[in-house]
Design a protein around this motif. Structure first.
Motif, PDB file in Angstrom:
ATOM      1  N   LEU A 151      -4.383   5.813  10.081  1.00 16.56           N
ATOM      2  CA  LEU A 151      -5.962   5.498   9.929  1.00 16.56           C
ATOM      3  C   LEU A 151      -5.677   4.013   9.343  1.00 16.56           C
ATOM      4  O   LEU A 151      -6.467   3.335   9.814  1.00 16.56           O
ATOM      5  CB  LEU A 151      -6.459   6.304   9.040  1.00 16.56           C
ATOM      6  N   ALA A 152      -5.061   3.828   8.058  1.00 24.37           N
ATOM      7  CA  ALA A 152      -4.966   2.591   7.340  1.00 24.37           C
ATOM      8  C   ALA A 152      -4.648   1.386   8.294  1.00 24.37           C
ATOM      9  O   ALA A 152      -5.307   0.351   8.387  1.00 24.37           O
ATOM     10  CB  ALA A 152      -4.422   2.603   6.157  1.00 24.37           C
ATOM     11  N   THR A 196      -7.336   1.915  -5.946  1.00 29.33           N
ATOM     12  CA  THR A 196      -7.046   2.938  -5.443  1.00 29.33           C
ATOM     13  C   THR A 196      -8.177   3.574  -4.544  1.00 29.33           C
ATOM     14  O   THR A 196      -9.456   3.233  -4.851  1.00 29.33           O
ATOM     15  CB  THR A 196      -6.629   4.283  -6.326  1.00 29.33           C
ATOM     16  N   VAL A 197      -8.008   3.956  -2.935  1.00 28.38           N
ATOM     17  CA  VAL A 197      -9.215   4.213  -2.470  1.00 28.38           C
ATOM     18  C   VAL A 197      -8.954   5.721  -1.890  1.00 28.38           C
ATOM     19  O   VAL A 197      -7.505   5.953  -1.579  1.00 28.38           O
ATOM     20  CB  VAL A 197      -9.574   3.386  -1.375  1.00 28.38           C
ATOM     21  N   GLU A 198      -9.780   6.400  -1.177  1.00 23.20           N
ATOM     22  CA  GLU A 198      -9.451   7.727  -0.605  1.00 23.20           C
ATOM     23  C   GLU A 198      -8.954   7.461   0.896  1.00 23.20           C
ATOM     24  O   GLU A 198      -9.202   6.391   1.466  1.00 23.20           O
ATOM     25  CB  GLU A 198     -10.543   8.493  -0.573  1.00 23.20           C
ATOM     26  N   ILE A 230       0.989  -1.165   0.167  1.00 24.86           N
ATOM     27  CA  ILE A 230       0.074  -0.071  -0.001  1.00 24.86           C
ATOM     28  C   ILE A 230       0.973   1.034  -0.150  1.00 24.86           C
ATOM     29  O   ILE A 230       1.665   1.559   0.958  1.00 24.86           O
ATOM     30  CB  ILE A 230      -0.901   0.028   1.184  1.00 24.86           C
ATOM     31  N   ASP A 231       0.681   1.977  -1.228  1.00 24.87           N
ATOM     32  CA  ASP A 231       1.566   3.274  -1.215  1.00 24.87           C
ATOM     33  C   ASP A 231       0.528   4.198  -0.653  1.00 24.87           C
ATOM     34  O   ASP A 231      -0.570   4.474  -1.072  1.00 24.87           O
ATOM     35  CB  ASP A 231       1.888   3.636  -2.462  1.00 24.87           C
ATOM     36  N   VAL A 232       1.059   5.133   0.409  1.00 21.39           N
ATOM     37  CA  VAL A 232       0.470   5.982   1.376  1.00 21.39           C
ATOM     38  C   VAL A 232       0.567   7.393   0.857  1.00 21.39           C
ATOM     39  O   VAL A 232       1.702   7.827   0.878  1.00 21.39           O
ATOM     40  CB  VAL A 232       0.330   5.773   2.769  1.00 21.39           C
ATOM     41  N   ALA A 233      -0.363   8.157   0.553  1.00 26.29           N
ATOM     42  CA  ALA A 233      -0.496   9.829   0.331  1.00 26.29           C
ATOM     43  C   ALA A 233      -1.593  10.259   1.043  1.00 26.29           C
ATOM     44  O   ALA A 233      -2.189   9.525   1.773  1.00 26.29           O
ATOM     45  CB  ALA A 233      -0.723   9.935  -1.197  1.00 26.29           C
ATOM     46  N   LYS A 234      -1.365  11.584   1.162  1.00 30.05           N
ATOM     47  CA  LYS A 234      -2.276  12.606   1.935  1.00 30.05           C
ATOM     48  C   LYS A 234      -3.733  12.103   1.651  1.00 30.05           C
ATOM     49  O   LYS A 234      -4.562  11.856   2.598  1.00 30.05           O
ATOM     50  CB  LYS A 234      -1.854  13.760   2.061  1.00 30.05           C
ATOM     51  N   ALA A 235      -4.139  12.071   0.225  1.00 29.82           N
ATOM     52  CA  ALA A 235      -5.325  11.935  -0.164  1.00 29.82           C
ATOM     53  C   ALA A 235      -5.935  10.454  -0.611  1.00 29.82           C
ATOM     54  O   ALA A 235      -7.075  10.485  -0.271  1.00 29.82           O
ATOM     55  CB  ALA A 235      -5.579  12.997  -1.377  1.00 29.82           C
ATOM     56  N   GLU A 236      -4.988   9.627  -0.841  1.00 31.69           N
ATOM     57  CA  GLU A 236      -5.439   8.341  -1.291  1.00 31.69           C
ATOM     58  C   GLU A 236      -4.389   7.318  -0.951  1.00 31.69           C
ATOM     59  O   GLU A 236      -3.004   7.541  -0.627  1.00 31.69           O
ATOM     60  CB  GLU A 236      -5.518   8.524  -2.826  1.00 31.69           C
ATOM     61  N   LEU A 237      -4.849   6.223  -1.140  1.00 33.16           N
ATOM     62  CA  LEU A 237      -3.868   5.011  -0.912  1.00 33.16           C
ATOM     63  C   LEU A 237      -3.950   4.075  -2.119  1.00 33.16           C
ATOM     64  O   LEU A 237      -5.185   3.826  -2.852  1.00 33.16           O
ATOM     65  CB  LEU A 237      -4.674   3.892   0.246  1.00 33.16           C
ATOM     66  N   VAL A 238      -2.689   3.634  -2.595  1.00 32.00           N
ATOM     67  CA  VAL A 238      -2.777   2.951  -3.991  1.00 32.00           C
ATOM     68  C   VAL A 238      -2.351   1.518  -3.548  1.00 32.00           C
ATOM     69  O   VAL A 238      -1.282   1.398  -2.880  1.00 32.00           O
ATOM     70  CB  VAL A 238      -1.531   3.636  -4.796  1.00 32.00           C
ATOM     71  N   VAL A 244     -10.753   3.713   3.590  1.00 32.17           N
ATOM     72  CA  VAL A 244     -10.149   2.659   4.583  1.00 32.17           C
ATOM     73  C   VAL A 244     -10.994   1.439   4.841  1.00 32.17           C
ATOM     74  O   VAL A 244     -10.672   0.271   4.760  1.00 32.17           O
ATOM     75  CB  VAL A 244      -9.605   3.285   5.867  1.00 32.17           C
ATOM     76  N   ARG A 245     -12.241   1.845   5.030  1.00 34.94           N
ATOM     77  CA  ARG A 245     -13.194   0.812   5.366  1.00 34.94           C
ATOM     78  C   ARG A 245     -13.192  -0.279   4.089  1.00 34.94           C
ATOM     79  O   ARG A 245     -13.361  -1.245   4.256  1.00 34.94           O
ATOM     80  CB  ARG A 245     -14.407   1.249   5.498  1.00 34.94           C
ATOM     81  N   THR A 246     -13.372   0.527   2.898  1.00 38.67           N
ATOM     82  CA  THR A 246     -13.383  -0.146   1.694  1.00 38.67           C
ATOM     83  C   THR A 246     -12.143  -1.191   1.589  1.00 38.67           C
ATOM     84  O   THR A 246     -12.325  -2.416   0.946  1.00 38.67           O
ATOM     85  CB  THR A 246     -13.532   0.672   0.296  1.00 38.67           C
ATOM     86  N   LEU A 247     -11.073  -0.626   2.013  1.00 35.82           N
ATOM     87  CA  LEU A 247      -9.678  -1.215   1.767  1.00 35.82           C
ATOM     88  C   LEU A 247      -9.704  -2.547   2.592  1.00 35.82           C
ATOM     89  O   LEU A 247      -9.343  -3.587   2.259  1.00 35.82           O
ATOM     90  CB  LEU A 247      -8.473  -0.311   2.202  1.00 35.82           C
ATOM     91  N   VAL A 248     -10.378  -2.098   4.086  1.00 37.50           N
ATOM     92  CA  VAL A 248     -10.322  -3.535   5.041  1.00 37.50           C
ATOM     93  C   VAL A 248     -11.204  -4.643   4.367  1.00 37.50           C
ATOM     94  O   VAL A 248     -10.759  -5.857   4.432  1.00 37.50           O
ATOM     95  CB  VAL A 248     -10.884  -2.871   6.256  1.00 37.50           C
ATOM     96  N   GLN A 249     -12.342  -4.038   3.855  1.00 35.77           N
ATOM     97  CA  GLN A 249     -13.109  -5.219   3.434  1.00 35.77           C
ATOM     98  C   GLN A 249     -12.791  -5.915   1.955  1.00 35.77           C
ATOM     99  O   GLN A 249     -12.704  -7.140   1.921  1.00 35.77           O
ATOM    100  CB  GLN A 249     -14.434  -4.504   2.761  1.00 35.77           C
ATOM    101  N   ARG A 250     -11.966  -5.368   1.350  1.00 39.03           N
ATOM    102  CA  ARG A 250     -11.439  -6.043   0.045  1.00 39.03           C
ATOM    103  C   ARG A 250     -10.228  -6.725   0.353  1.00 39.03           C
ATOM    104  O   ARG A 250     -10.356  -7.917  -0.417  1.00 39.03           O
ATOM    105  CB  ARG A 250     -10.999  -4.984  -1.145  1.00 39.03           C
ATOM    106  N   VAL A 251      -9.644  -6.346   1.013  1.00 42.47           N
ATOM    107  CA  VAL A 251      -8.368  -7.106   1.664  1.00 42.47           C
ATOM    108  C   VAL A 251      -8.622  -8.394   2.424  1.00 42.47           C
ATOM    109  O   VAL A 251      -8.032  -9.493   2.299  1.00 42.47           O
ATOM    110  CB  VAL A 251      -7.073  -6.178   2.059  1.00 42.47           C
TER     111      VAL A 251
END
Length: 319
Positions: free
Chosen positions: A58-59, A24-26, A5-13, A32-39
């Protein structure tokens, strides 16, 4: 399955291996909730992120709360890995791919993630360090203001110094209150501070920035902090051992504690004088004292026993 996971202020790749999936998610609660569900649905073996000055918190907290194997790694380590694999270009997508490959190849050990209270304590400690740096800078500037016509500048500097000193006292009060409010932290703080040379700053830094203390072996904890001697040999050449990397915030405070312990702690002082008498440079001897002090604290935390000179001497003999 390995996730980078590449972390930036606005998004996660996010990059996933071996499927080569990317998305990519915000970098907010919803994303982050979407990220956790998919992973989580794919049961990953390891998830790796870089430390990015707080944008990753947060992530990391959400992934850890979901009992997923997440590791926060040093960006320099990942960059060196990228160069070693021939990847010199740098984009968010490439960085996510490299992090996933890093997870697959290196397999960094999953470590304990500090809880929310530890993060708050860490934030206060960070603020304390910032105040100390500003205070020292302003004191240096006062010493550089000479001559006539600079009365207002000197007055402004002294006023700011008074303000910073007040803020520093307030921060120290908040730190002490946080530790006292937690029975677990209070017990650990009292245990750590029973060691001659260990004061409130080192104790609170260890509580916030080194939650692994007492859970790892002496070699592992020394390497984690960055006080383990590293070899530098090649062929018949035997280079001098050196220390590098680790957690700089812990290492800096541990250095000051070892300096005090080399004078006030009978066990550490005896060890320090023995090294100096054997011809070791004083700075090298002091780094060795840092490692020995950390070893003692690690053992005390694991066994939940307070300071004892006899027990500490036995620990040093084994170490």
């Amino acid at each position: 399955m390995f996730v980078g996971i590449d972390v930036a202020k606005a998004e996660l790749v996010i990059s996933v291996l071996p499927s080569a999936e990317r998305f990519t998610v915000e970098n907010d609660e919803r994303g982050v909730r979407t990220l956790v569900q998919r992973v989580a649905s794919n049961r990953p073996q390891l998830i790796v992120l870089e430390a990015t000055g707080g944008y990753e918190l947060l992530a990391v907290a959400a992934l850890a709360a979901a009992s997923l194997p997440v590791v926060v790694v040093n960006p320099r380590q990942v960059r060196d890995f990228a160069k070693a694999t021939g990847q010199l270009a740098k984009t968010d997508r490439i960085d996510a791919d490299i992090l996933a490959r890093f997870a697959d190849v290196v397999r960094p050990e999953v470590r304990l993630i500090p809880d929310a209270a530890a993060h708050e304590l860490d934030a206060l400690l960070t603020r304390r360090r910032q105040l100390l740096e500003m205070l020292q800078a302003e004191r240096n500037r006062v010493g550089q203001v000479f001559g006539t016509g600079k009365k207002q500048v000197r007055k402004s500097l002294k006023s700011h110094i008074t303000f910073l000193e007040r803020e520093l006292r307030s921060t120290d009060t908040d730190l002490g209150e946080m530790v006292r409010q937690s029975p677990v932290w209070r017990e650990r703080d009292e245990l750590l501070r029973s060691v001659p040379g260990v004061g409130p700053v080192l104790s609170r830094t260890l509580l916030a920035d080194l939650p692994e203390l007492g859970r790892l072996s002496r070699r592992a904890i020394a390497k984690l902090v960055g006080v383990a001697p590293l070899s530098r040999d090649s062929g018949t050449m035997r280079g001098r051992r050196f220390v590098q990397g680790g957690r700089a915030t812990v290492r800096g405070v541990l250095y000051m504690a070892a300096l005090v312990a080399s004078r006030r702690n009978t066990v550490i002082r005896e060890f320090y004088l023995r090294l100096v008498a054997a011809g070791k440079p004083k700075k090298l001897a002091l780094v060795a004292c840092m490692r020995k002090l950390l070893t003692i604290l690690n053992t005390m935390m694991r066994t939940k026993t307070t300071w004892s000179a006899k027990a500490a001497t036995a620990i040093l003999v084994v170490a």
